[in-house]
Design a protein around this motif. Structure first.
Motif, PDB file in Angstrom:
ATOM      1  N   VAL A   3       0.957  -1.047   0.083  1.00 48.42           N
ATOM      2  CA  VAL A   3      -0.029   0.076  -0.059  1.00 48.42           C
ATOM      3  C   VAL A   3       0.738   1.282  -0.091  1.00 48.42           C
ATOM      4  CG1 VAL A   3      -1.710   1.276   1.365  1.00 48.42           C
ATOM      5  CG2 VAL A   3      -2.106  -1.400   1.060  1.00 48.42           C
ATOM      6  N   LEU A   4       1.914   1.022   0.549  1.00 53.02           N
ATOM      7  CA  LEU A   4       2.840   2.556   0.756  1.00 53.02           C
ATOM      8  C   LEU A   4       3.423   2.620  -0.579  1.00 53.02           C
ATOM      9  CD1 LEU A   4       4.322   4.536   2.321  1.00 53.02           C
ATOM     10  CD2 LEU A   4       5.957   2.884   3.067  1.00 53.02           C
ATOM     11  N   ASP A   5       3.977   1.759  -1.415  1.00 50.31           N
ATOM     12  CA  ASP A   5       4.621   1.825  -2.623  1.00 50.31           C
ATOM     13  C   ASP A   5       3.425   2.297  -3.521  1.00 50.31           C
ATOM     14  OD1 ASP A   5       6.952   0.445  -2.095  1.00 50.31           O
ATOM     15  OD2 ASP A   5       6.185  -1.416  -2.401  1.00 50.31           O
ATOM     16  N   ASP A   6       2.121   1.956  -3.538  1.00 48.67           N
ATOM     17  CA  ASP A   6       1.044   2.495  -4.279  1.00 48.67           C
ATOM     18  C   ASP A   6       0.839   3.848  -3.923  1.00 48.67           C
ATOM     19  OD1 ASP A   6       0.689  -0.026  -5.602  1.00 48.67           O
ATOM     20  OD2 ASP A   6      -1.054  -0.698  -4.098  1.00 48.67           O
ATOM     21  N   TRP A   7       0.907   4.178  -2.604  1.00 45.99           N
ATOM     22  CA  TRP A   7       0.628   5.437  -2.215  1.00 45.99           C
ATOM     23  C   TRP A   7       1.846   6.524  -2.754  1.00 45.99           C
ATOM     24  CZ3 TRP A   7      -2.652   8.981  -0.919  1.00 45.99           C
ATOM     25  CH2 TRP A   7      -2.378  10.288  -0.414  1.00 45.99           C
ATOM     26  N   VAL A   8       3.090   6.097  -2.659  1.00 39.88           N
ATOM     27  CA  VAL A   8       4.180   6.608  -2.911  1.00 39.88           C
ATOM     28  C   VAL A   8       4.115   7.021  -4.543  1.00 39.88           C
ATOM     29  CG1 VAL A   8       6.840   6.969  -3.457  1.00 39.88           C
ATOM     30  CG2 VAL A   8       5.687   6.115  -1.111  1.00 39.88           C
ATOM     31  N   PRO A  19       9.060   8.437  -8.696  1.00 47.41           N
ATOM     32  CA  PRO A  19       8.910   7.395  -7.471  1.00 47.41           C
ATOM     33  C   PRO A  19      10.473   6.951  -7.372  1.00 47.41           C
ATOM     34  CG  PRO A  19       7.571   6.724  -9.182  1.00 47.41           C
ATOM     35  CD  PRO A  19       8.132   7.947  -9.869  1.00 47.41           C
ATOM     36  N   ALA A  20      11.227   6.603  -8.478  1.00 45.79           N
ATOM     37  CA  ALA A  20      12.266   5.950  -8.367  1.00 45.79           C
ATOM     38  C   ALA A  20      13.225   6.802  -7.498  1.00 45.79           C
ATOM     39  CB  ALA A  20      12.895   5.795  -9.386  1.00 45.79           C
ATOM     40  N   PRO A  25      12.695   4.219   2.511  1.00 45.40           N
ATOM     41  CA  PRO A  25      13.475   3.733   3.891  1.00 45.40           C
ATOM     42  C   PRO A  25      14.131   4.944   4.700  1.00 45.40           C
ATOM     43  CG  PRO A  25      13.802   2.234   2.203  1.00 45.40           C
ATOM     44  CD  PRO A  25      13.223   3.565   1.443  1.00 45.40           C
ATOM     45  N   THR A  26      15.064   5.700   4.024  1.00 39.66           N
ATOM     46  CA  THR A  26      15.448   6.761   4.781  1.00 39.66           C
ATOM     47  C   THR A  26      14.472   7.541   5.415  1.00 39.66           C
ATOM     48  OG1 THR A  26      17.252   6.562   3.054  1.00 39.66           O
ATOM     49  CG2 THR A  26      17.157   8.466   4.260  1.00 39.66           C
ATOM     50  N   VAL A  27      13.660   8.199   4.816  1.00 41.13           N
ATOM     51  CA  VAL A  27      12.641   8.914   5.231  1.00 41.13           C
ATOM     52  C   VAL A  27      11.777   8.309   6.454  1.00 41.13           C
ATOM     53  CG1 VAL A  27      10.389  10.095   5.034  1.00 41.13           C
ATOM     54  CG2 VAL A  27      12.054  10.150   3.184  1.00 41.13           C
ATOM     55  N   LEU A  28      11.679   7.113   6.385  1.00 43.28           N
ATOM     56  CA  LEU A  28      10.785   6.310   7.432  1.00 43.28           C
ATOM     57  C   LEU A  28      11.876   6.195   8.477  1.00 43.28           C
ATOM     58  CD1 LEU A  28       8.958   3.606   5.632  1.00 43.28           C
ATOM     59  CD2 LEU A  28       8.012   5.637   6.511  1.00 43.28           C
ATOM     60  N   ASP A  29      13.134   5.772   8.303  1.00 44.92           N
ATOM     61  CA  ASP A  29      14.191   5.810   9.519  1.00 44.92           C
ATOM     62  C   ASP A  29      14.195   7.191  10.424  1.00 44.92           C
ATOM     63  OD1 ASP A  29      14.580   3.234   8.939  1.00 44.92           O
ATOM     64  OD2 ASP A  29      16.470   3.527   7.801  1.00 44.92           O
ATOM     65  N   VAL A  30      14.277   8.044   9.570  1.00 42.54           N
ATOM     66  CA  VAL A  30      14.476   9.571  10.255  1.00 42.54           C
ATOM     67  C   VAL A  30      13.295   9.874  10.941  1.00 42.54           C
ATOM     68  CG1 VAL A  30      14.361  12.049   9.913  1.00 42.54           C
ATOM     69  CG2 VAL A  30      16.020  10.677   8.500  1.00 42.54           C
TER      70      VAL A  30
END
Length: 85
Positions: A3-8, A19-20, A25-30
């Motif tokens: 779902v996250l991939d679809d949303w992005v 989107p590439a 992952p970097t944004v989620l980690d921060v």
């Protein structure tokens, strides 16, 4: 795809972005680091600020690393709730 991939992908199409080039992952980690080590509402605000910095030419990985380090060094409030939490 998740779902996250679809949303992005959908958001990128809406904003005319590739989107590439989105380091999810970097944004989620921060966001995780800020939410857990500073204050939860700081996560989306920090993600927005990271985006502004990258839009102005900052390297995404380097900027994210700096923000995670800042969150990791943030003083812990042992007195209770934090304003805005």
């Amino acid at each position: 795809m998740t779902v996250l991939d679809d949303w992005v992908t959908a958001v990128c199409a809406e904003l005319d972005l590739d989107p590439a080039g989105v380091p999810v992952p970097t944004v989620l980690d921060v966001a995780r680091d800020v939410a857990h080590q500073v204050v939860r509402p700081g996560a989306p605000v920090t993600a927005y600020l990271l985006g502004l910095a990258v839009g102005r030419g900052a390297d995404p990985a380097a900027a994210a690393e700096r923000l995670s380090a800042l969150a990791g060094s943030w003083p812990v409030d042992l007195g209770g709730s934090t304003p805005g939490d």
